[in-house]
Design a protein around this motif. Structure first.
Motif, mmCIF file in Angstrom:
data_model
loop_
_atom_site.group_PDB
_atom_site.id
_atom_site.type_symbol
_atom_site.label_atom_id
_atom_site.label_comp_id
_atom_site.label_asym_id
_atom_site.label_seq_id
_atom_site.Cartn_x
_atom_site.Cartn_y
_atom_site.Cartn_z
ATOM 1 N N LYS A 2 1.294 -1.304 -0.241
ATOM 2 C CA LYS A 2 0.281 -0.105 -0.171
ATOM 3 C C LYS A 2 0.783 1.403 0.464
ATOM 4 C CE LYS A 2 -4.417 1.776 2.421
ATOM 5 N NZ LYS A 2 -5.148 1.143 3.790
ATOM 6 N N THR A 3 0.243 2.192 -0.714
ATOM 7 C CA THR A 3 1.185 3.399 -1.605
ATOM 8 C C THR A 3 -0.049 4.835 -0.962
ATOM 9 O OG1 THR A 3 1.202 3.895 -3.419
ATOM 10 C CG2 THR A 3 2.936 2.343 -2.419
ATOM 11 N N PHE A 4 0.751 5.701 -0.820
ATOM 12 C CA PHE A 4 0.680 7.463 -0.869
ATOM 13 C C PHE A 4 0.791 8.517 -1.297
ATOM 14 C CE2 PHE A 4 0.550 11.365 1.822
ATOM 15 C CZ PHE A 4 -0.754 12.005 0.974
ATOM 16 N N VAL A 5 -0.095 7.957 -2.292
ATOM 17 C CA VAL A 5 1.000 9.105 -4.012
ATOM 18 C C VAL A 5 -0.248 10.992 -3.821
ATOM 19 C CG1 VAL A 5 0.493 9.831 -6.034
ATOM 20 C CG2 VAL A 5 0.263 7.194 -5.373
ATOM 21 N N LYS A 6 1.585 11.449 -2.893
ATOM 22 C CA LYS A 6 0.897 12.588 -3.156
ATOM 23 C C LYS A 6 1.323 13.569 -4.780
ATOM 24 C CE LYS A 6 2.636 15.472 0.115
ATOM 25 N NZ LYS A 6 3.145 15.593 1.340
ATOM 26 N N ARG A 7 0.361 14.769 -4.742
ATOM 27 C CA ARG A 7 0.977 14.917 -6.287
ATOM 28 C C ARG A 7 0.880 16.883 -6.252
ATOM 29 N NH1 ARG A 7 -0.628 11.645 -10.420
ATOM 30 N NH2 ARG A 7 -1.826 9.835 -9.736
ATOM 31 N N GLY A 8 1.454 17.448 -7.058
ATOM 32 C CA GLY A 8 2.383 18.685 -6.720
ATOM 33 C C GLY A 8 3.019 19.178 -7.769
ATOM 34 N N ASP A 9 3.014 20.900 -7.332
ATOM 35 C CA ASP A 9 4.156 21.251 -8.798
ATOM 36 C C ASP A 9 5.814 19.929 -8.316
ATOM 37 O OD1 ASP A 9 5.755 23.562 -9.802
ATOM 38 O OD2 ASP A 9 6.800 23.208 -8.046
ATOM 39 N N ALA A 10 6.206 19.693 -9.510
ATOM 40 C CA ALA A 10 7.463 19.039 -9.057
ATOM 41 C C ALA A 10 9.057 19.713 -8.137
ATOM 42 C CB ALA A 10 7.638 19.428 -10.477
ATOM 43 N N ALA A 11 8.741 21.053 -8.261
ATOM 44 C CA ALA A 11 9.828 21.635 -7.295
ATOM 45 C C ALA A 11 9.325 21.494 -6.077
ATOM 46 C CB ALA A 11 10.408 22.622 -7.555
ATOM 47 N N VAL A 12 8.410 21.418 -5.267
ATOM 48 C CA VAL A 12 7.448 20.913 -3.658
ATOM 49 C C VAL A 12 8.185 20.047 -3.929
ATOM 50 C CG1 VAL A 12 5.683 21.368 -2.527
ATOM 51 C CG2 VAL A 12 6.261 22.956 -4.300
ATOM 52 N N LEU A 13 7.325 18.348 -4.372
ATOM 53 C CA LEU A 13 7.813 17.463 -4.216
ATOM 54 C C LEU A 13 9.351 16.985 -4.409
ATOM 55 C CD1 LEU A 13 4.864 15.768 -7.186
ATOM 56 C CD2 LEU A 13 4.549 16.071 -4.675
ATOM 57 N N ARG A 14 9.965 17.189 -4.856
ATOM 58 C CA ARG A 14 11.042 16.875 -5.152
ATOM 59 C C ARG A 14 11.736 17.495 -4.035
ATOM 60 N NH1 ARG A 14 12.927 18.847 -9.504
ATOM 61 N NH2 ARG A 14 13.460 20.755 -8.345
ATOM 62 N N ALA A 15 11.382 18.404 -3.245
ATOM 63 C CA ALA A 15 12.251 19.314 -1.974
ATOM 64 C C ALA A 15 11.863 18.313 -0.961
ATOM 65 C CB ALA A 15 11.419 20.527 -1.741
ATOM 66 N N GLU A 16 10.788 17.310 -0.944
ATOM 67 C CA GLU A 16 10.031 17.207 0.311
ATOM 68 C C GLU A 16 10.798 16.035 0.595
ATOM 69 O OE1 GLU A 16 5.808 14.574 1.191
ATOM 70 O OE2 GLU A 16 5.655 16.266 0.164
ATOM 71 N N ALA A 17 10.752 15.026 -1.020
ATOM 72 C CA ALA A 17 11.749 13.865 -1.332
ATOM 73 C C ALA A 17 12.621 13.673 -0.836
ATOM 74 C CB ALA A 17 11.510 13.385 -2.762
ATOM 75 N N GLU A 18 13.767 15.177 -1.447
ATOM 76 C CA GLU A 18 15.578 15.338 -1.377
ATOM 77 C C GLU A 18 15.214 15.315 0.541
ATOM 78 O OE1 GLU A 18 16.042 18.364 -3.036
ATOM 79 O OE2 GLU A 18 16.440 17.423 -4.441
ATOM 80 N N GLY A 19 13.986 15.891 1.075
ATOM 81 C CA GLY A 19 14.296 16.214 2.490
ATOM 82 C C GLY A 19 14.324 15.118 3.647
ATOM 83 N N LEU A 20 12.902 13.740 2.958
ATOM 84 C CA LEU A 20 12.971 12.096 3.352
ATOM 85 C C LEU A 20 13.919 11.914 3.563
ATOM 86 C CD1 LEU A 20 8.758 12.252 2.549
ATOM 87 C CD2 LEU A 20 9.835 12.290 5.137
ATOM 88 N N LEU A 21 14.287 11.866 2.371
ATOM 89 C CA LEU A 21 15.688 10.625 1.741
ATOM 90 C C LEU A 21 16.621 10.972 3.386
ATOM 91 C CD1 LEU A 21 15.054 10.770 -1.861
ATOM 92 C CD2 LEU A 21 15.217 8.935 0.431
ATOM 93 N N MET A 22 17.446 12.539 3.183
ATOM 94 C CA MET A 22 18.511 13.133 4.405
ATOM 95 C C MET A 22 18.064 12.385 5.694
ATOM 96 S SD MET A 22 20.733 14.341 4.017
ATOM 97 C CE MET A 22 22.096 14.699 5.097
ATOM 98 N N LEU A 23 16.551 12.498 6.320
ATOM 99 C CA LEU A 23 16.434 12.193 7.029
ATOM 100 C C LEU A 23 16.360 10.803 7.652
ATOM 101 C CD1 LEU A 23 12.604 14.616 7.509
ATOM 102 C CD2 LEU A 23 14.685 15.473 9.162
ATOM 103 N N ALA A 24 15.625 10.323 6.779
ATOM 104 C CA ALA A 24 16.001 8.950 7.105
ATOM 105 C C ALA A 24 17.097 8.508 7.265
ATOM 106 C CB ALA A 24 14.987 8.087 5.632
#
Length: 242
Positions: A2-24
């Protein structure tokens, strides 16, 4: 799976992904796993949350303290600008913390204001920044979540604390705790796990909270404008009282 899909502006999504990866990568506090990043969507791990139990606050405090305790030999700021909610967040690097908070946090918000009274009060609060660090407090760069209000943390069914929706930066760790205290309060027991505040925090937290209040005033207006004004005036008053 099961996954959760977020949609939105590419720059916003990329920034969130980078932040999550760094925290992980710190292996200190749980975040949703990043599965896929596309121009129009971010695919994350689905997490099932439970009602926080009596020991959650202390566990959360320990995990966040472990994150904040990691030493980073980095200037304050981040590798790129990101977003605080829908607002672009400036992350121009600086070796000096008060300079960073002035130039990359409060000045960009000040430029977005269209309210002369509030802008004047924020200008006075910015002038008061040096007085908040005259006690010798010199924060080191910690990796922070950046938007740690109560809607961005929770507890998994096994009791594990989890944080999400970050806007990370290398900043003073107190900025995360100040945000936790702005719209509500940390969970019961948090300080037992995290540790006691350092001398002067009761003054500095208003500086960190002003940034978030101004962001809400810019985005939503309403009562956030008055809260921002009171916070800015309180900071200027702290300088006058010494």
């Amino acid at each position: 799976m099961k996954t959760f899909v977020k949609r939105g502006d590419a720059a916003v999504l990329r920034a969130e992904a980078e932040g999550l990866l760094m925290l992980a990568m710190t292996n200190t506090i749980r975040v949703p796993r990043v599965f896929e990043l596309h121009e129009d969507r971010l695919v994350l791990e689905w997490l099932d949350f439970a009602q926080p139990d009596a020991g959650f606050g202390e566990r959360f405090g320990r995990a966040l303290a472990a994150l904040h305790a990691i030493p980073f030999d980095e200037p304050f700021g981040w590798l790129a600008d990101n977003f605080i909610g829908a607002t672009p967040q400036v992350n121009t690097r600086s070796e000096d913390w008060p300079t960073f908070w002035r130039e990359s946090r409060l000045h960009p918000m000040l430029a977005r204001l269209r309210d002369p009274e509030l802008a004047k009060a924020v200008g006075a609060a910015i002038d008061a920044i040096p007085s908040l660090f005259q006690d010798g407090y010199e924060p080191r760069a910690s990796l922070i979540h950046g938007d740690l209000w109560s809607g961005n943390w929770g507890m998994l069914a096994d009791g594990t604390p989890v944080i999400y929706d970050p806007c990370v930066s290398y900043s003073d760790a107190e900025a995360d705790v100040a945000m936790m205290e702005l719209f509500g309060s940390p969970p019961t027991g948090f300080r037992q796990g995290y540790g006691s505040p350092q001398a002067g925090y009761a003054r500095r937290k208003h500086l960190y909270q002003l940034y978030h209040l101004l962001n809400h005033a810019v985005l939503f207006g309403g009562g956030y404008r008055q809260q921002s004004l009171r916070c800015a005036e309180a900071l200027a008053d702290l300088q006058r009282r010494g």
